[in-house]
Design a protein around this motif. Structure first.
Motif, PDB file in Angstrom:
ATOM      1  N   ARG A 192       0.797  -1.218   0.000  1.00 31.03           N
ATOM      2  CA  ARG A 192       0.000   0.000   0.000  1.00 31.03           C
ATOM      3  C   ARG A 192       0.831   1.271   0.000  1.00 31.03           C
ATOM      4  O   ARG A 192       0.289   2.371   0.022  1.00 31.03           O
ATOM      5  N   PHE A 193       2.135   1.147   0.009  1.00 27.06           N
ATOM      6  CA  PHE A 193       2.985   2.330  -0.066  1.00 27.06           C
ATOM      7  C   PHE A 193       3.589   2.469  -1.453  1.00 27.06           C
ATOM      8  O   PHE A 193       4.366   3.379  -1.694  1.00 27.06           O
ATOM      9  N   CYS A 194       3.273   1.561  -2.373  1.00 24.82           N
ATOM     10  CA  CYS A 194       4.090   1.416  -3.580  1.00 24.82           C
ATOM     11  C   CYS A 194       3.323   1.820  -4.827  1.00 24.82           C
ATOM     12  O   CYS A 194       2.200   1.365  -5.044  1.00 24.82           O
ATOM     13  N   GLY A 195       3.968   2.626  -5.654  1.00 27.31           N
ATOM     14  CA  GLY A 195       3.352   3.082  -6.892  1.00 27.31           C
ATOM     15  C   GLY A 195       3.142   1.967  -7.908  1.00 27.31           C
ATOM     16  O   GLY A 195       2.367   2.109  -8.836  1.00 27.31           O
ATOM     17  N   ALA A 196       3.829   0.849  -7.754  1.00 26.84           N
ATOM     18  CA  ALA A 196       3.652  -0.278  -8.673  1.00 26.84           C
ATOM     19  C   ALA A 196       2.619  -1.262  -8.151  1.00 26.84           C
ATOM     20  O   ALA A 196       2.287  -2.233  -8.825  1.00 26.84           O
ATOM     21  N   GLY A 197       2.141  -1.006  -6.931  1.00 27.82           N
ATOM     22  CA  GLY A 197       1.352  -2.020  -6.250  1.00 27.82           C
ATOM     23  C   GLY A 197      -0.090  -2.137  -6.688  1.00 27.82           C
ATOM     24  O   GLY A 197      -0.811  -3.009  -6.228  1.00 27.82           O
ATOM     25  N   ASP A 198      -0.553  -1.296  -7.594  1.00 29.05           N
ATOM     26  CA  ASP A 198      -1.956  -1.355  -8.003  1.00 29.05           C
ATOM     27  C   ASP A 198      -2.174  -2.209  -9.250  1.00 29.05           C
ATOM     28  O   ASP A 198      -3.308  -2.587  -9.543  1.00 29.05           O
ATOM     29  N   ASN A 199      -1.090  -2.462 -10.000  1.00 34.22           N
ATOM     30  CA  ASN A 199      -1.236  -3.136 -11.298  1.00 34.22           C
ATOM     31  C   ASN A 199      -0.131  -4.158 -11.512  1.00 34.22           C
ATOM     32  O   ASN A 199       0.973  -3.997 -11.015  1.00 34.22           O
ATOM     33  N   PHE A 200      -0.469  -5.195 -12.306  1.00 32.50           N
ATOM     34  CA  PHE A 200       0.555  -6.163 -12.701  1.00 32.50           C
ATOM     35  C   PHE A 200       0.402  -6.430 -14.190  1.00 32.50           C
ATOM     36  O   PHE A 200      -0.700  -6.681 -14.673  1.00 32.50           O
ATOM     37  N   VAL A 201       1.530  -6.375 -14.916  1.00 33.53           N
ATOM     38  CA  VAL A 201       1.512  -6.659 -16.353  1.00 33.53           C
ATOM     39  C   VAL A 201       2.056  -8.076 -16.577  1.00 33.53           C
ATOM     40  O   VAL A 201       1.329  -8.979 -16.961  1.00 33.53           O
ATOM     41  N   ARG A 202       3.353  -8.262 -16.285  1.00 32.38           N
ATOM     42  CA  ARG A 202       3.951  -9.601 -16.426  1.00 32.38           C
ATOM     43  C   ARG A 202       5.350  -9.595 -15.812  1.00 32.38           C
ATOM     44  O   ARG A 202       5.912  -8.524 -15.522  1.00 32.38           O
ATOM     45  N   SER A 203       5.905 -10.808 -15.657  1.00 35.50           N
ATOM     46  CA  SER A 203       7.296 -10.920 -15.226  1.00 35.50           C
ATOM     47  C   SER A 203       8.210 -10.552 -16.381  1.00 35.50           C
ATOM     48  O   SER A 203       7.878 -10.782 -17.552  1.00 35.50           O
ATOM     49  N   LEU A 204       9.373  -9.995 -16.068  1.00 32.48           N
ATOM     50  CA  LEU A 204      10.335  -9.637 -17.105  1.00 32.48           C
ATOM     51  C   LEU A 204      11.219 -10.843 -17.437  1.00 32.48           C
ATOM     52  O   LEU A 204      11.463 -11.710 -16.587  1.00 32.48           O
ATOM     53  N   THR A 205      11.689 -10.889 -18.674  1.00 35.37           N
ATOM     54  CA  THR A 205      12.632 -11.932 -19.082  1.00 35.37           C
ATOM     55  C   THR A 205      14.018 -11.603 -18.507  1.00 35.37           C
ATOM     56  O   THR A 205      14.281 -10.463 -18.095  1.00 35.37           O
ATOM     57  N   ALA A 206      14.901 -12.606 -18.557  1.00 37.71           N
ATOM     58  CA  ALA A 206      16.281 -12.362 -18.100  1.00 37.71           C
ATOM     59  C   ALA A 206      16.907 -11.219 -18.894  1.00 37.71           C
ATOM     60  O   ALA A 206      17.568 -10.340 -18.338  1.00 37.71           O
ATOM     61  N   VAL A 233       5.858   4.881 -14.230  1.00 42.25           N
ATOM     62  CA  VAL A 233       5.186   3.591 -14.370  1.00 42.25           C
ATOM     63  C   VAL A 233       3.686   3.758 -14.117  1.00 42.25           C
ATOM     64  O   VAL A 233       2.854   3.193 -14.834  1.00 42.25           O
ATOM     65  N   GLN A 234       3.344   4.550 -13.116  1.00 40.66           N
ATOM     66  CA  GLN A 234       1.922   4.766 -12.835  1.00 40.66           C
ATOM     67  C   GLN A 234       1.215   5.356 -14.051  1.00 40.66           C
ATOM     68  O   GLN A 234       0.094   4.981 -14.381  1.00 40.66           O
ATOM     69  N   LYS A 235       1.890   6.266 -14.754  1.00 41.16           N
ATOM     70  CA  LYS A 235       1.314   6.882 -15.960  1.00 41.16           C
ATOM     71  C   LYS A 235       1.195   5.833 -17.074  1.00 41.16           C
ATOM     72  O   LYS A 235       0.162   5.768 -17.767  1.00 41.16           O
ATOM     73  N   TRP A 236       2.229   4.985 -17.248  1.00 37.37           N
ATOM     74  CA  TRP A 236       2.203   3.943 -18.287  1.00 37.37           C
ATOM     75  C   TRP A 236       1.014   3.015 -18.046  1.00 37.37           C
ATOM     76  O   TRP A 236       0.321   2.616 -18.975  1.00 37.37           O
ATOM     77  N   MET A 237       0.771   2.670 -16.792  1.00 38.40           N
ATOM     78  CA  MET A 237      -0.347   1.766 -16.472  1.00 38.40           C
ATOM     79  C   MET A 237      -1.685   2.414 -16.857  1.00 38.40           C
ATOM     80  O   MET A 237      -2.580   1.754 -17.389  1.00 38.40           O
ATOM     81  N   GLN A 238      -1.795   3.713 -16.600  1.00 40.86           N
ATOM     82  CA  GLN A 238      -3.039   4.407 -16.988  1.00 40.86           C
ATOM     83  C   GLN A 238      -3.215   4.393 -18.504  1.00 40.86           C
ATOM     84  O   GLN A 238      -4.332   4.260 -19.008  1.00 40.86           O
ATOM     85  N   HIS A 283      -2.133   2.089 -20.564  1.00 37.35           N
ATOM     86  CA  HIS A 283      -2.225   0.720 -21.109  1.00 37.35           C
ATOM     87  C   HIS A 283      -3.199  -0.130 -20.279  1.00 37.35           C
ATOM     88  O   HIS A 283      -2.811  -1.160 -19.712  1.00 37.35           O
ATOM     89  N   PRO A 284      -4.476   0.275 -20.229  1.00 41.01           N
ATOM     90  CA  PRO A 284      -5.427  -0.479 -19.400  1.00 41.01           C
ATOM     91  C   PRO A 284      -5.627  -1.902 -19.895  1.00 41.01           C
ATOM     92  O   PRO A 284      -6.034  -2.780 -19.128  1.00 41.01           O
ATOM     93  N   ASP A 285      -5.315  -2.174 -21.177  1.00 40.46           N
ATOM     94  CA  ASP A 285      -5.467  -3.525 -21.713  1.00 40.46           C
ATOM     95  C   ASP A 285      -4.399  -4.465 -21.166  1.00 40.46           C
ATOM     96  O   ASP A 285      -4.604  -5.679 -21.068  1.00 40.46           O
ATOM     97  N   LEU A 286      -3.214  -3.945 -20.794  1.00 41.27           N
ATOM     98  CA  LEU A 286      -2.108  -4.784 -20.315  1.00 41.27           C
ATOM     99  C   LEU A 286      -2.005  -4.804 -18.790  1.00 41.27           C
ATOM    100  O   LEU A 286      -1.495  -5.762 -18.205  1.00 41.27           O
ATOM    101  N   ALA A 287      -2.454  -3.736 -18.148  1.00 43.26           N
ATOM    102  CA  ALA A 287      -2.273  -3.599 -16.696  1.00 43.26           C
ATOM    103  C   ALA A 287      -3.479  -4.179 -15.958  1.00 43.26           C
ATOM    104  O   ALA A 287      -4.540  -3.579 -15.919  1.00 43.26           O
ATOM    105  N   ARG A 288      -3.264  -5.368 -15.381  1.00 45.01           N
ATOM    106  CA  ARG A 288      -4.349  -6.003 -14.633  1.00 45.01           C
ATOM    107  C   ARG A 288      -4.334  -5.511 -13.185  1.00 45.01           C
ATOM    108  O   ARG A 288      -3.244  -5.316 -12.620  1.00 45.01           O
TER     109      ARG A 288
END
Ligand code: SF4
Length: 315
Positions: A59-73, A286-291, A293-298
């Motif tokens: 609840r303190f984190c700007g990335a904590g509202d959305n998940f897109v996917r894990s990153l590759t190596a 990142v918060q702006k990118w999520m807004q 890309h609503p199709d990718l940000a679950r």
């Protein structure tokens, strides 16, 4: 840099010696932060992302509202390569180089990306300390121990942030996670097999910095095994002052309580929080990118729950 990302945006805070990079390839976004202390040859620190968004929902984190996917190596390594390229010197010329997996994402929920990334980064930068910072999801820690035994430069830090499970559950709503006692046990086993000391990371705020809190931590985390990081809290929303003197003195006062109890303590107060969102967990771009890309940000489990002030260096 390997071709994992199409676009890289650089945001500088020259006064505080911090640069942030936002990576985008159309299907994911990532962020890394590059610090120098006081110059890159003396000490370079890179925080990089292991997931795009995050399912944990702190609840303190700007990335904590959305998940897109894990990153590759490759997507993880490219952040480090790009950050090092931007320093203008070779990694081998850096007296201290620290790569921290703590900007965005839960590293231990991405073993397929993290493990090969750790192996390649160790080959590329054998002088780099590789620090895994985790919120302690409930996984089988066998592979974490194995890769830590294989690569001697790996460090492990658990984001504890509160001294009771009830308070920590409110801060970290992800349900499949270890409780404080289980974290203490995993850290102890990791110490036994690697011979190195794990860290617990603790953000000091008005509600968790009493002598009783220090006593509870001491009862859980043996100072002969554990080192402590005390973080200064910051604000995840752009435009609000990220830190203030009160928060800094809370962190230094609480760190003294831990020193008195025998811990080796470092206080973490990253530069750039007030200007470019340099504190991990802020992630304004990142918060702006999520807004956008609503199709990718679950939505993650945190979406809609109350926001609280941010521990820096959070993940
Ligand atoms: S602090 Fe770390 S684990 Fe928690 S939501 Fe943010 S990125 Fe995920």
């Amino acid at each position: 840099m390997r071709p994992a990302w199409d676009n890289v945006k650089r945001i500088d805070d020259a006064a505080q010696n911090v640069a942030k990079f936002v990576f985008d390839n159309g299907t994911a976004v990532a962020e890394s932060v590059l610090y120098k202390y006081p110059d890159y040859a003396t000490r370079t620190v890179i925080c990089c992302s292991t997931q795009s968004g995050c399912p944990v929902g702190c609840r303190f984190c700007g990335a904590g509202d959305n998940f897109v996917r894990s990153l590759t190596a490759d997507e993880i390594i490219a952040q480090v390569e790009h950050s090092i390229e931007q320093t203008g010197i070779q990694a081998s010329e850096m007296k201290r180089l620290q790569v921290m997996f703590m900007s965005m994402g839960e590293p231990l929920l991405n073993p397929k990306g993290l493990v090969p990334a750790l192996r390649q980064l160790y080959q590329l930068y054998p002088n780099a300390a590789l620090l895994i910072s985790t919120s302690a999801p409930m996984i089988n820690y066998e592979w974490v121990r194995e890769i830590s035994m294989e690569i001697p430069t790996i460090g492990l830090q658990f984001s504890v942030h509160e001294s009771t499970d009830a308070a920590r559950d409110a801060l970290v709503p992800f349900k499949k996670k270890l409780n404080l006692f289980q974290i203490a046990t995993e850290g102890m086993i990791w110490h036994e097999v690697t011979g190195r000391s794990p860290f617990f990371n603790y953000c000091a705020h008005d509600g968790n910095s009493s002598t009783e809190d220090a006593e509870r931590l001491w009862g859980l985390f043996d100072p002969l095994i554990w080192n402590a990081t005390v973080s200064v809290v910051c604000e995840r929303s752009e435009g609000m002052p990220a830190t203030n003197e009160h928060q800094r003195s809370l962190a230094s006062d609480f760190s003294l309580k831990l020193v008195e109890r025998g811990y080796d303590v470092r206080v973490f107060d990253p530069a750039g929080q007030d200007t470019i969102g340099g504190g991990c967990g802020q992630l304004w771009f990142v918060q702006k990118w999520m807004q956008d890309h609503p199709d990718l940000a679950r939505p993650s489990i945190g979406r809609g729950l109350p926001v609280v002030h941010a521990p820096t260096n959070a993940a």
